[in-house]
Design an enzyme around this catalytic site. Structure first.
Site, PDB file in Angstrom:
ATOM      1  N   SER A 186       0.801  -1.279   0.114  1.00 47.03           N
ATOM      2  CA  SER A 186      -0.042  -0.106  -0.037  1.00 47.03           C
ATOM      3  C   SER A 186       0.983   1.308   0.206  1.00 47.03           C
ATOM      4  CB  SER A 186      -0.908  -0.097   1.275  1.00 47.03           C
ATOM      5  OG  SER A 186      -1.957   0.759   0.916  1.00 47.03           O
ATOM      6  N   ASP A 246      -9.998  -5.431  -4.042  1.00 47.08           N
ATOM      7  CA  ASP A 246      -9.127  -4.457  -3.351  1.00 47.08           C
ATOM      8  C   ASP A 246      -9.157  -3.008  -3.776  1.00 47.08           C
ATOM      9  OD1 ASP A 246      -6.542  -3.108  -2.325  1.00 47.08           O
ATOM     10  OD2 ASP A 246      -5.176  -5.008  -3.169  1.00 47.08           O
ATOM     11  N   HIS A 296      -7.446  -5.920   0.066  1.00 49.12           N
ATOM     12  CA  HIS A 296      -6.248  -5.210   0.209  1.00 49.12           C
ATOM     13  C   HIS A 296      -5.010  -6.018   0.951  1.00 49.12           C
ATOM     14  CE1 HIS A 296      -4.103  -1.474  -0.199  1.00 49.12           C
ATOM     15  NE2 HIS A 296      -3.898  -1.347   0.818  1.00 49.12           N
TER      16      HIS A 296
END
Length: 307
Positions: A118, A258, A286
């Site tokens: 991320s 995601d 995610h």
């Protein structure tokens, strides 16, 4: 499952902090084993290493030494709540300097791999375009090349939520009341679908969120109130024009559900030259490392041990 790994701290000289700073780290395996170590850069910005600790299993599965660390302002590293809102302090170069400092302290600066999840992938790509000499492989896990692509994808996913949840999100973002319980409950609905589909969330993920709640300084300053309401300087993040500088093999991973959708990852695949592999996890959002752990470990581990 708890991961009680050997840990340590390294001093990190940040003159603008106005006080001594340090980075806390954990090590799985032997850094002197001859195997290239993997360094994990967590997300947020403002989370902690805990939710990535499951990737320390790569030591057992593939013989890969793994280094986890809490970035400055997070977890067991130095906190600076007095810097809340200071966008001149909380910058990508600050975290790049911290990563270099950690690598040199551990003596692995001449050979290592990097996985950024991320925000950690934004940090990782920003680090990799500088072509650091010791970097061998880069994994961009559920990451972002252009923040506007992430925001656009998040808004599309938001429109699939129940109407009352959408209404609550819109109402509080317009009113600036994103700290209200109604807003947080609405965001929790989004997270259950698009952040981590393992419910209840794994204890390590909960621990990371607890750290974020204790001190949201970094997240609120650099990002903003939520994943798709980005008001901090990261709203302008766009590394597309520099991706051609990445000169190591790259693995792109993300989940079908995601927030890091195909549209968010496509520019990595288009603009990074050389060997680039892109894998989508069909049952994940995610956090594919928690949602499809065995397959995730296999794909990442196999990629890293390839020559």
């Amino acid at each position: 499952m708890e991961y009680n790994l050997p840990d340590g701290e390294v001093a990190f000289n940040v003159p603008a902090a106005g006080k001594p700073c340090s980075t806390h780290y954990w090590i799985s395996g032997n850094l002197k084993s001859g195997k290239t170590p993997l360094v994990l850069a967590h997300g947020g910005p403002g989370c902690s290493h805990d939710y990535l600790a499951i990737l320390s299993r790569l030591t057992a599965s593939h013989g890969i030494p793994v280094v986890l660390y809490d970035q400055l302002g997070n977890g067991l590293s130095t906190h600076l709540p007095e810097k809340n809102g200071d966008t001149s302090f909380w910058t990508i170069p600050l975290f790049i300097d911290e990563l270099h400092n950690l690598l040199e302290h551990l003596g692995i600066q001449d050979r290592y791999d990097l996985l950024g999840h991320s925000w950690g992938g934004m940090l990782g790509s920003s680090f990799a375009v500088r072509q650091p000499k010791g970097l061998r492989h880069l994994v961009l896990a559920s990451s972002i090349a252009v923040m506007q692509d992430w925001v656009d994808a998040g808004l599309k996913l938001q429109k699939r939520l129940p109407q009352e949840v959408q209404d609550a999100i819109i109402k509080h973002e317009k009113a600036g009341t994103t700290d209200s319980k109604e807003y947080q409950d609405a965001i929790a609905v989004f997270y259950a679908k698009h952040l981590c589909r393992v419910q209840p969330m794994p204890a390590a993920v909960v621990k990371t969120f607890e750290w974020l709640e204790k001190d949201p300084t970094v997240y609120h300053t650099m990002n903003g109130p939520s994943e798709f309401f980005v008001t901090g300087p990261l709203k302008d993040f766009d590394i597309t024009s520099e991706l051609h500088k990445i000169n190591v093999p790259v693995l792109i991973t993300h989940g079908r559900y995601d927030g890091s959708q195909d549209s968010v990852n496509r520019k990595f695949f288009q603009f990074i030259p050389g060997k680039v592999k892109w894998v989508q996890f069909a049952e994940s959002s995610h956090m594919a490392h928690h949602e499809e752990t065995d397959r995730y470990l296999q794909i990442v581990g196999d990629f890293l041990v390839e020559e």
